[in-house]
Design an enzyme around this catalytic site. Structure first.
Site, PDB file in Angstrom:
ATOM      1  N   ASP A  23       0.158  -0.272   6.237  1.00 31.94           N
ATOM      2  CA  ASP A  23      -1.287  -0.548   6.112  1.00 31.94           C
ATOM      3  C   ASP A  23      -1.965   0.578   5.318  1.00 31.94           C
ATOM      4  O   ASP A  23      -2.824   1.274   5.832  1.00 31.94           O
ATOM      5  CB  ASP A  23      -1.929  -0.737   7.506  1.00 31.94           C
ATOM      6  N   ASP A  28       0.638   6.161   4.723  1.00 39.14           N
ATOM      7  CA  ASP A  28       1.500   5.031   4.332  1.00 39.14           C
ATOM      8  C   ASP A  28       1.802   5.115   2.837  1.00 39.14           C
ATOM      9  O   ASP A  28       2.941   4.882   2.406  1.00 39.14           O
ATOM     10  CB  ASP A  28       0.795   3.689   4.565  1.00 39.14           C
ATOM     11  N   ASN A  52      -5.496   0.143   9.022  1.00 34.71           N
ATOM     12  CA  ASN A  52      -6.431   1.168   8.556  1.00 34.71           C
ATOM     13  C   ASN A  52      -7.626   0.553   7.832  1.00 34.71           C
ATOM     14  O   ASN A  52      -8.720   1.117   7.841  1.00 34.71           O
ATOM     15  CB  ASN A  52      -5.726   2.142   7.605  1.00 34.71           C
ATOM     16  N   THR A 138       4.813   1.207   9.766  1.00 38.91           N
ATOM     17  CA  THR A 138       3.906   2.358   9.865  1.00 38.91           C
ATOM     18  C   THR A 138       2.446   1.920  10.025  1.00 38.91           C
ATOM     19  O   THR A 138       1.527   2.672   9.698  1.00 38.91           O
ATOM     20  CB  THR A 138       4.046   3.276   8.629  1.00 38.91           C
ATOM     21  N   PHE A 179      -3.362   5.085  17.323  1.00 38.68           N
ATOM     22  CA  PHE A 179      -4.007   4.011  16.564  1.00 38.68           C
ATOM     23  C   PHE A 179      -3.136   2.756  16.364  1.00 38.68           C
ATOM     24  O   PHE A 179      -3.593   1.637  16.616  1.00 38.68           O
ATOM     25  CB  PHE A 179      -4.434   4.561  15.188  1.00 38.68           C
ATOM     26  N   ASN A 180      -1.916   2.914  15.882  1.00 40.40           N
ATOM     27  CA  ASN A 180      -1.105   1.733  15.545  1.00 40.40           C
ATOM     28  C   ASN A 180      -0.788   0.897  16.782  1.00 40.40           C
ATOM     29  O   ASN A 180      -0.709  -0.337  16.713  1.00 40.40           O
ATOM     30  CB  ASN A 180       0.208   2.147  14.861  1.00 40.40           C
ATOM     31  N   HIS A 253       1.553  11.375   9.065  1.00 37.63           N
ATOM     32  CA  HIS A 253       2.294  10.635  10.084  1.00 37.63           C
ATOM     33  C   HIS A 253       3.444   9.758   9.545  1.00 37.63           C
ATOM     34  O   HIS A 253       4.592   9.902   9.953  1.00 37.63           O
ATOM     35  CB  HIS A 253       1.345   9.700  10.836  1.00 37.63           C
ATOM     36  N   ASP A 254       3.066   8.814   8.692  1.00 32.72           N
ATOM     37  CA  ASP A 254       4.005   7.732   8.362  1.00 32.72           C
ATOM     38  C   ASP A 254       5.232   8.213   7.601  1.00 32.72           C
ATOM     39  O   ASP A 254       6.311   7.617   7.699  1.00 32.72           O
ATOM     40  CB  ASP A 254       3.271   6.657   7.554  1.00 32.72           C
TER      41      ASP A 254
END
Ligand code: PIR
Ligand code: CA
Length: 324
Positions: A23, A28, A52, A138, A179-180, A253-254
């Site tokens: 996303d 990402d 996102n 992700t 979040f995810n 993060h991703d």
């Protein structure tokens, strides 16, 4: 049931094939660029999911990033909203109105595949030799959960699932939830309870992957289009993260999930069991993680705990440096 350890069915030296379910989103986008620049890695497909930003925006961003990366991979749009709760929980404060504010996005030369992203996931996994495709989600897990419902046999066929989401000690949307997972907890529940092994690369791990000023400088020094694109992303994402979450440098993060999928020894994991909280008044979307190894409890998943920070950034900057 405890699935066997990951093995690459193609054997040593066979290219790793990853399907990126994304996303984009700054981190990402960086994961896509790194995947594109890694030798010996094949991107089986890129599928997008509302998260996102809206599905329309993140899909446009994915096509633009694929264009910057010079990819000719299939890009397909998947689900535009969570399974049960009504709408995507976009995050314009962190990612901007476009979902990828900062860099100038080129007019995509990569065309959108007309198939639904969930069909692309199912068809890609079922058409490949068993054990050769690794799923790297992700974003919210809506597409992956829907693919499992549509074709449960994918659980046996993938090599592994390495996702960015959750955490065992903290959240970022709420004190408990990341979040995810928080965006689509029912989908996450389906993914963590399917008969496959999931590697959870959560906040405990990803908060170690900070794009510090020296990392920023390494991207800047590349002098390439891709290097500039990353710098422009970090110039937006860094200050946004500082203002909203109080970080000196933003976590990517991703990228951590991708790196675990392709270079597993850079990310230390522990066996664990993960339940997704669906009903808690304060804890909906929490990944309740059991690392205790009690008898009678399957430690059926892997939970990322520790990042080899120098090797992580060497791999990430090395990959981006290989792009035009
Ligand atoms: C959401 C994200 C990142 C930062 C904030 N504040 C919110 C996105 C990233 O793309 C990543 O996949 C995950 N969700 C981190 O929670
Ligand atoms: Ca993401």
């Amino acid at each position: 049931m405890t699935p066997a350890p990951a093995s690459r069915a193609g054997g040593p030296g066979a290219p790793v094939r990853v399907l990126l379910d994304v996303d984009p989103g700054h981190d990402d986008a960086l994961a896509i660029l790194v995947a594109a620049g890694l030798p010996g890695l094949e991107i089986a497909a890129i599928t997008t999911v509302g998260g996102n930003q809206t599905l329309e925006k993140v899909t446009r961003n994915a096509l633009a990033v694929a264009t910057v990366a010079g990819l000719e991979t299939v890009v397909a749009a998947g689900c535009d909203r969570p399974l049960v709760t009504g709408a995507v929980l976009t995050d314009p404060e962190t990612h901007g109105a476009s979902g990828l504010d900062g860099p100038e996005l080129p007019e995509p030369t990569v065309r959108l595949d007309p198939r639904h992203g969930v069909d692309v996931i199912v068809e890609t996994v079922m058409a490949a030799e068993p054990g050769t495709v690794t799923l790297v989600p992700t974003g919210p897990l809506t597409n992956i959960a829907t693919a499992l419902r549509r074709q449960p046999a994918i659980a046996d066929r993938v090599a592994e699932v390495v996702l960015m989401g959750g955490g065992y000690s903290k959240g970022n949307v709420t004190p408990a939830a990341e979040f995810n997972i928080y965006t689509d907890p029912e989908a996450a529940h389906i993914v963590f309870s399917a008969p496959w092994r999931v590697t959870m690369v959560g906040l405990d791990l990803t908060h170690q992957a900070l794009a510090t000023p020296d990392v920023h400088q390494r991207f800047r020094a590349m002098g390439t289009r891709a290097g500039r694109f990353v710098v422009d992303m970090l110039d937006f994402f860094g200050p946004a993260y500082r203002a909203k979450q109080g970080f000196d440098s933003p976590p990517v993060h991703d990228v951590c999930a991708l790196v675990r999928a392709v270079a597993p020894d850079i990310v230390t994991v522990r066996p664990g069991h993960v339940d997704v909280e669906l009903h808690g008044q304060h804890t909906r979307g929490m990944t309740v993680t059991d690392l205790r190894g009690r008898e009678g409890r399957d430690l059926d998943h892997l939970v990322a705990t520790e990042l080899d920070v120098p090797r992580f950034w060497d791999l990430v900057t090395g990959a981006v440096a290989r792009l035009p």
